[in-house]
Design a protein around this motif. Structure first.
Motif, mmCIF file in Angstrom:
data_model
loop_
_atom_site.group_PDB
_atom_site.id
_atom_site.type_symbol
_atom_site.label_atom_id
_atom_site.label_comp_id
_atom_site.label_asym_id
_atom_site.label_seq_id
_atom_site.Cartn_x
_atom_site.Cartn_y
_atom_site.Cartn_z
ATOM 1 N N ASP A 1 0.842 -1.198 0.000
ATOM 2 C CA ASP A 1 0.000 0.000 0.000
ATOM 3 C C ASP A 1 0.877 1.247 0.000
ATOM 4 O OD1 ASP A 1 -2.214 -1.603 0.139
ATOM 5 O OD2 ASP A 1 -2.679 -1.165 2.250
ATOM 6 N N ALA A 2 0.344 2.338 -0.525
ATOM 7 C CA ALA A 2 1.067 3.612 -0.523
ATOM 8 C C ALA A 2 1.148 4.137 0.906
ATOM 9 C CB ALA A 2 0.363 4.617 -1.418
ATOM 10 N N PHE A 3 2.302 4.679 1.262
ATOM 11 C CA PHE A 3 2.494 5.240 2.600
ATOM 12 C C PHE A 3 1.863 6.622 2.659
ATOM 13 C CE2 PHE A 3 4.986 7.910 5.517
ATOM 14 C CZ PHE A 3 4.713 7.245 6.694
ATOM 15 N N ASP A 4 1.066 6.863 3.678
ATOM 16 C CA ASP A 4 0.430 8.157 3.910
ATOM 17 C C ASP A 4 0.753 8.576 5.342
ATOM 18 O OD1 ASP A 4 -1.159 10.406 4.090
ATOM 19 O OD2 ASP A 4 -3.061 9.349 3.888
ATOM 20 N N ALA A 5 1.493 9.660 5.489
ATOM 21 C CA ALA A 5 1.938 10.102 6.818
ATOM 22 C C ALA A 5 0.762 10.480 7.721
ATOM 23 C CB ALA A 5 2.897 11.277 6.694
ATOM 24 N N ASP A 6 -0.383 10.829 7.138
ATOM 25 C CA ASP A 6 -1.554 11.178 7.939
ATOM 26 C C ASP A 6 -2.275 9.935 8.456
ATOM 27 O OD1 ASP A 6 -1.134 13.886 7.549
ATOM 28 O OD2 ASP A 6 -2.377 13.943 5.732
ATOM 29 N N GLN A 7 -2.053 8.798 7.830
ATOM 30 C CA GLN A 7 -2.757 7.572 8.190
ATOM 31 C C GLN A 7 -1.861 6.506 8.819
ATOM 32 O OE1 GLN A 7 -6.138 7.056 7.682
ATOM 33 N NE2 GLN A 7 -6.245 9.185 7.076
ATOM 34 N N HIS A 8 -0.555 6.614 8.607
ATOM 35 C CA HIS A 8 0.378 5.576 9.060
ATOM 36 C C HIS A 8 1.508 6.188 9.878
ATOM 37 C CE1 HIS A 8 -1.126 4.241 4.981
ATOM 38 N NE2 HIS A 8 -1.642 3.329 5.802
ATOM 39 N N GLU A 9 2.096 5.368 10.724
ATOM 40 C CA GLU A 9 3.270 5.787 11.503
ATOM 41 C C GLU A 9 4.444 4.932 11.041
ATOM 42 O OE1 GLU A 9 4.856 5.805 16.105
ATOM 43 O OE2 GLU A 9 2.708 5.659 15.723
ATOM 44 N N ALA A 10 5.435 5.588 10.426
ATOM 45 C CA ALA A 10 6.601 4.858 9.918
ATOM 46 C C ALA A 10 7.576 4.627 11.068
ATOM 47 C CB ALA A 10 7.271 5.640 8.804
ATOM 48 N N ILE A 11 7.887 3.360 11.314
ATOM 49 C CA ILE A 11 8.837 3.002 12.361
ATOM 50 C C ILE A 11 10.257 3.129 11.837
ATOM 51 C CG2 ILE A 11 9.613 1.132 13.879
ATOM 52 C CD1 ILE A 11 6.927 2.240 14.645
ATOM 53 N N THR A 12 10.465 2.614 10.637
ATOM 54 C CA THR A 12 11.791 2.659 10.038
ATOM 55 C C THR A 12 11.672 2.548 8.525
ATOM 56 O OG1 THR A 12 14.007 1.703 10.099
ATOM 57 C CG2 THR A 12 12.172 0.160 10.179
ATOM 58 N N GLN A 13 12.786 2.815 7.851
ATOM 59 C CA GLN A 13 12.866 2.648 6.405
ATOM 60 C C GLN A 13 13.950 1.635 6.104
ATOM 61 O OE1 GLN A 13 13.669 6.457 4.628
ATOM 62 N NE2 GLN A 13 11.495 6.948 4.450
ATOM 63 N N ILE A 14 13.653 0.773 5.161
ATOM 64 C CA ILE A 14 14.650 -0.210 4.742
ATOM 65 C C ILE A 14 14.787 -0.115 3.227
ATOM 66 C CG2 ILE A 14 14.170 -1.781 6.660
ATOM 67 C CD1 ILE A 14 12.602 -3.538 4.649
ATOM 68 N N PRO A 15 15.901 -0.616 2.686
ATOM 69 C CA PRO A 15 16.006 -0.630 1.225
ATOM 70 C C PRO A 15 14.874 -1.479 0.644
ATOM 71 C CG PRO A 15 18.118 -1.135 2.230
ATOM 72 C CD PRO A 15 17.123 -1.088 3.335
ATOM 73 N N ALA A 16 14.197 -0.942 -0.361
ATOM 74 C CA ALA A 16 13.040 -1.632 -0.946
ATOM 75 C C ALA A 16 13.482 -2.928 -1.611
ATOM 76 C CB ALA A 16 12.363 -0.728 -1.962
ATOM 77 N N PRO A 17 12.808 -4.061 -1.310
ATOM 78 C CA PRO A 17 13.154 -5.336 -1.929
ATOM 79 C C PRO A 17 12.922 -5.331 -3.447
ATOM 80 C CG PRO A 17 11.471 -5.642 -0.228
ATOM 81 C CD PRO A 17 11.760 -4.198 -0.320
ATOM 82 N N SER A 18 12.008 -4.499 -3.923
ATOM 83 C CA SER A 18 11.778 -4.356 -5.365
ATOM 84 C C SER A 18 11.453 -2.900 -5.671
ATOM 85 C CB SER A 18 10.625 -5.271 -5.806
ATOM 86 O OG SER A 18 9.419 -4.823 -5.243
ATOM 87 N N LYS A 19 11.526 -2.538 -6.935
ATOM 88 C CA LYS A 19 11.260 -1.153 -7.334
ATOM 89 C C LYS A 19 9.802 -0.773 -7.067
ATOM 90 C CE LYS A 19 14.859 -0.663 -10.776
ATOM 91 N NZ LYS A 19 15.195 -0.290 -12.146
ATOM 92 N N LYS A 20 8.910 -1.752 -7.095
ATOM 93 C CA LYS A 20 7.491 -1.494 -6.850
ATOM 94 C C LYS A 20 7.240 -1.000 -5.425
ATOM 95 C CE LYS A 20 5.584 -4.909 -10.017
ATOM 96 N NZ LYS A 20 4.801 -6.145 -10.110
ATOM 97 N N LEU A 21 8.080 -1.395 -4.487
ATOM 98 C CA LEU A 21 7.863 -1.056 -3.081
ATOM 99 C C LEU A 21 8.576 0.218 -2.631
ATOM 100 C CD1 LEU A 21 7.974 -4.599 -1.459
ATOM 101 C CD2 LEU A 21 5.983 -3.180 -1.909
ATOM 102 N N LYS A 22 9.208 0.942 -3.560
ATOM 103 C CA LYS A 22 9.863 2.208 -3.182
ATOM 104 C C LYS A 22 8.796 3.220 -2.759
ATOM 105 C CE LYS A 22 14.357 2.775 -5.101
ATOM 106 N NZ LYS A 22 15.239 3.471 -5.970
ATOM 107 N N GLY A 23 8.959 3.739 -1.550
ATOM 108 C CA GLY A 23 8.010 4.723 -1.022
ATOM 109 C C GLY A 23 6.693 4.112 -0.573
ATOM 110 N N LYS A 24 6.630 2.803 -0.548
ATOM 111 C CA LYS A 24 5.400 2.117 -0.139
ATOM 112 C C LYS A 24 5.662 1.318 1.131
ATOM 113 C CE LYS A 24 3.416 2.051 -4.626
ATOM 114 N NZ LYS A 24 2.327 1.574 -5.378
ATOM 115 N N ILE A 25 4.604 0.742 1.665
ATOM 116 C CA ILE A 25 4.700 -0.046 2.895
ATOM 117 C C ILE A 25 5.275 -1.417 2.555
ATOM 118 C CG2 ILE A 25 3.361 -1.103 4.746
ATOM 119 C CD1 ILE A 25 1.388 1.262 4.434
#
Length: 191
Positions: free
Chosen positions: A143-167
């Protein structure tokens, strides 16, 4: 002496002129007072109409303010009923999380009577909370990350290009009580 006579004549002339001016002013004042009498009646009527209009305006504003007050208190009362048990429900959310973790561990033993009993209790508990207005927020990986709806704990390198900027992963579920988020879902995002 002639100069003294001239001074007296001019003084007498000035006094006479002043007297005539005063008499004319008094006559004008009397005439103005007679003419002003009908004007005063008309202005009194206008003043009364202006006062009436001001009182009507004041009444309408007071009435509108009272209506707004009634609407606002009704809305606040409804909100209070919707979120009355918010603190209690928030305190019970870790118990829901523990049930979910425990049931996740026993996925393979679904035939065990203890697991069935725990599943029944968990479902009944969740249904009770749901009847009080608790909703689970649907969040999943991708799912797309939305700062108003989700709390990001950490960021990791995306396993695939599809998951860049997503949960990438959901660590803890989020919940709403009515329309208000009482616990944001904790997620890991792809970088």
């Amino acid at each position: 002496m002639a100069t003294e006579d001239k001074k007296q004549d001019t003084t007498v002339d000035e006094a006479a002129q002043e007297q005539l001016v005063n008499e004319a002013a008094q006559a004008n004042d009397t005439k103005d007072a007679e003419e002003a009498a009908p004007k005063d009646e008309r202005t009194e009527l206008e003043v009364a109409q202006d006062d009436l209009a001001a009182e009507k305006d004041k009444f309408l504003r007071l009435f509108a303010e009272f209506e707004n007050y009634k609407r606002r208190t009704t809305k606040e009362r409804i909100e209070l009923y919707k979120t009355a048990g918010q603190e209690v429900i928030q305190a019970l959310l870790p118990v829901v999380d523990d049930f979910d973790r425990a049931l996740n561990e026993f996925k393979g033993d679904k035939d065990d009577i203890h697991v069935k009993g725990m599943t029944l209790i968990s479902n009944k508990f969740k249904e009770t909370l749901k009847s009080k207005g608790l909703e689970e927020m649907e969040v999943k990986a991708g799912d797309a990350f939305d700062a108003d709806q989700h709390e990001a704990i950490t960021q990791i390198p995306a396993p695939s290009k599809k998951l860049k900027g997503k949960i990438v992963d959901v660590i803890e579920k989020g919940y709403k009580l009515g329309d208000k988020i009482i616990r944001f879902p904790k997620v890991v995002t792809g970088q």
